[in-house]
Design a protein around this motif. Structure first.
Motif, mmCIF file in Angstrom:
data_model
loop_
_atom_site.group_PDB
_atom_site.id
_atom_site.type_symbol
_atom_site.label_atom_id
_atom_site.label_comp_id
_atom_site.label_asym_id
_atom_site.label_seq_id
_atom_site.Cartn_x
_atom_site.Cartn_y
_atom_site.Cartn_z
ATOM 1 N N ASP A 105 61.680 17.151 29.344
ATOM 2 C CA ASP A 105 62.756 16.813 30.283
ATOM 3 C C ASP A 105 63.456 18.039 30.869
ATOM 4 O O ASP A 105 64.664 18.040 31.087
ATOM 5 C CB ASP A 105 63.790 15.908 29.607
ATOM 6 C CG ASP A 105 63.939 14.576 30.313
ATOM 7 O OD1 ASP A 105 63.410 14.417 31.432
ATOM 8 O OD2 ASP A 105 64.587 13.686 29.745
ATOM 9 N N ASN A 106 62.670 19.065 31.183
ATOM 10 C CA ASN A 106 63.272 20.267 31.776
ATOM 11 C C ASN A 106 63.172 20.286 33.302
ATOM 12 O O ASN A 106 63.548 21.264 33.940
ATOM 13 C CB ASN A 106 62.669 21.548 31.185
ATOM 14 C CG ASN A 106 61.213 21.750 31.556
ATOM 15 O OD1 ASN A 106 60.577 20.876 32.138
ATOM 16 N ND2 ASN A 106 60.681 22.901 31.196
ATOM 17 N N GLY A 107 62.636 19.211 33.895
ATOM 18 C CA GLY A 107 62.601 19.092 35.351
ATOM 19 C C GLY A 107 61.489 19.844 36.033
ATOM 20 O O GLY A 107 61.487 19.957 37.259
ATOM 21 N N LYS A 108 60.528 20.375 35.268
ATOM 22 C CA LYS A 108 59.427 21.102 35.901
ATOM 23 C C LYS A 108 58.133 20.885 35.127
ATOM 24 O O LYS A 108 58.144 20.446 33.980
ATOM 25 C CB LYS A 108 59.740 22.591 35.984
ATOM 26 C CG LYS A 108 59.885 23.266 34.648
ATOM 27 C CD LYS A 108 60.203 24.741 34.817
ATOM 28 C CE LYS A 108 60.241 25.429 33.458
ATOM 29 N NZ LYS A 108 60.419 26.864 33.595
ATOM 30 N N ALA A 109 57.029 21.217 35.757
ATOM 31 C CA ALA A 109 55.710 21.101 35.132
ATOM 32 C C ALA A 109 55.444 22.370 34.323
ATOM 33 O O ALA A 109 55.284 23.444 34.897
ATOM 34 C CB ALA A 109 54.634 20.906 36.193
ATOM 35 N N ASP A 110 55.414 22.242 33.024
ATOM 36 C CA ASP A 110 55.147 23.400 32.168
ATOM 37 C C ASP A 110 53.655 23.692 32.129
ATOM 38 O O ASP A 110 52.827 22.782 32.168
ATOM 39 C CB ASP A 110 55.658 23.136 30.753
ATOM 40 C CG ASP A 110 57.162 22.992 30.716
ATOM 41 O OD1 ASP A 110 57.847 23.738 31.449
ATOM 42 O OD2 ASP A 110 57.663 22.130 29.971
ATOM 43 N N ARG A 111 53.335 24.975 32.028
ATOM 44 C CA ARG A 111 51.937 25.405 32.066
ATOM 45 C C ARG A 111 51.630 26.327 30.893
ATOM 46 O O ARG A 111 52.490 27.054 30.424
ATOM 47 C CB ARG A 111 51.643 26.124 33.370
ATOM 48 C CG ARG A 111 51.971 25.261 34.578
ATOM 49 C CD ARG A 111 51.301 25.746 35.824
ATOM 50 N NE ARG A 111 51.526 24.862 36.928
ATOM 51 C CZ ARG A 111 50.854 23.747 37.166
ATOM 52 N NH1 ARG A 111 49.908 23.372 36.364
ATOM 53 N NH2 ARG A 111 51.122 23.005 38.216
ATOM 54 N N LEU B 117 49.074 29.468 29.719
ATOM 55 C CA LEU B 117 48.294 30.559 30.313
ATOM 56 C C LEU B 117 48.501 30.660 31.824
ATOM 57 O O LEU B 117 47.610 31.047 32.566
ATOM 58 C CB LEU B 117 46.806 30.403 29.996
ATOM 59 C CG LEU B 117 46.443 30.345 28.515
ATOM 60 C CD1 LEU B 117 44.969 30.044 28.346
ATOM 61 C CD2 LEU B 117 46.831 31.634 27.811
ATOM 62 N N GLY B 118 49.686 30.233 32.282
ATOM 63 C CA GLY B 118 50.033 30.374 33.682
ATOM 64 C C GLY B 118 49.480 29.336 34.623
ATOM 65 O O GLY B 118 49.940 29.213 35.739
ATOM 66 N N MET B 119 48.459 28.552 34.200
ATOM 67 C CA MET B 119 47.904 27.597 35.151
ATOM 68 C C MET B 119 47.522 26.245 34.582
ATOM 69 O O MET B 119 47.497 25.265 35.298
ATOM 70 C CB MET B 119 46.714 28.210 35.891
ATOM 71 C CG MET B 119 45.572 28.624 35.005
ATOM 72 S SD MET B 119 44.280 29.543 35.863
ATOM 73 C CE MET B 119 43.546 28.307 36.877
ATOM 74 N N MET B 120 47.215 26.132 33.303
ATOM 75 C CA MET B 120 46.803 24.844 32.742
ATOM 76 C C MET B 120 48.035 23.998 32.432
ATOM 77 O O MET B 120 48.952 24.465 31.755
ATOM 78 C CB MET B 120 45.987 25.053 31.467
ATOM 79 C CG MET B 120 44.654 25.711 31.714
ATOM 80 S SD MET B 120 43.663 25.840 30.223
ATOM 81 C CE MET B 120 44.653 26.911 29.216
ATOM 82 N N PRO B 121 48.090 22.767 32.932
ATOM 83 C CA PRO B 121 49.259 21.925 32.671
ATOM 84 C C PRO B 121 49.372 21.553 31.192
ATOM 85 O O PRO B 121 48.385 21.168 30.561
ATOM 86 C CB PRO B 121 49.021 20.694 33.531
ATOM 87 C CG PRO B 121 47.596 20.723 33.920
ATOM 88 C CD PRO B 121 47.095 22.113 33.775
ATOM 89 N N LYS B 122 50.573 21.705 30.646
ATOM 90 C CA LYS B 122 50.841 21.332 29.255
ATOM 91 C C LYS B 122 51.329 19.896 29.150
ATOM 92 O O LYS B 122 51.342 19.326 28.070
ATOM 93 C CB LYS B 122 51.899 22.268 28.655
ATOM 94 C CG LYS B 122 51.415 23.682 28.444
ATOM 95 C CD LYS B 122 52.536 24.612 28.036
ATOM 96 C CE LYS B 122 53.133 24.264 26.695
ATOM 97 N NZ LYS B 122 54.136 25.257 26.245
#
Length: 145
Positions: free
Chosen positions: A92-98, A100-105
């Motif tokens: 719930d931090n309002g963003k898409a976490d990744r 290694l900089g690119m793979m969606p978590k």
């Protein structure tokens, strides 16, 4: 003035009124947890998809996540060609976490269950036409990690 004298003018005004906007109801399946929220964004703007937050006319909703399935309802949807992007924002931090900089978590999904290949799908892969009335869609949440 007699009430019946207003009848032709009222009928003309009603005939000229634009068609009422309708709704798109999304069933999101495959949620892996009830943590956080599911963020949904629906846009007609091909050039900014899937970052439809940049579209002030986009339809956006945030709903509480649930194990398995949630429903998201967009009302007041005018006819047109739309694409939907979903994010299961588990922290719930309002963003898409990744990772290694690119793979969606976190989980993601797109209308027409458009596939992700080396980045988000193109608008044309996720676009659907909304005409009028109620439109029901199902989008499967996907998780990379």
């Amino acid at each position: 003035m007699r009430p019946l004298a207003l009848l032709p003018a009222t009928a003309c005004a009603l005939a000229a009124a634009p068609a009422a906007a309708e709704e798109v109801v999304i069933t999101v399946t495959g949620l892996r947890s009830a943590e956080g929220s599911v963020r949904a964004c629906m846009t007609t703007q091909e050039d900014i998809f899937p970052k439809c937050i940049k579209d002030p006319a986009s339809h956006r909703k945030v709903v509480k996540a649930a194990d398995g399935t949630v429903t998201i309802r967009f009302t007041g949807v005018d006819p047109g060609n739309y694409a939907i992007a979903l994010l299961h924002d588990e922290n719930d931090n309002g963003k898409a976490d990744r990772a290694l900089g690119m793979m969606p978590k976190e989980g993601y999904g797109f209308s027409r269950d458009a596939r992700v290949r080396m980045g988000p799908p193109d608008f044309e892969d996720a676009v659907f036409e909304h005409t009028d009335g109620r439109q029901d869609l199902t989008i499967s949440m996907r998780y990379f990690l």
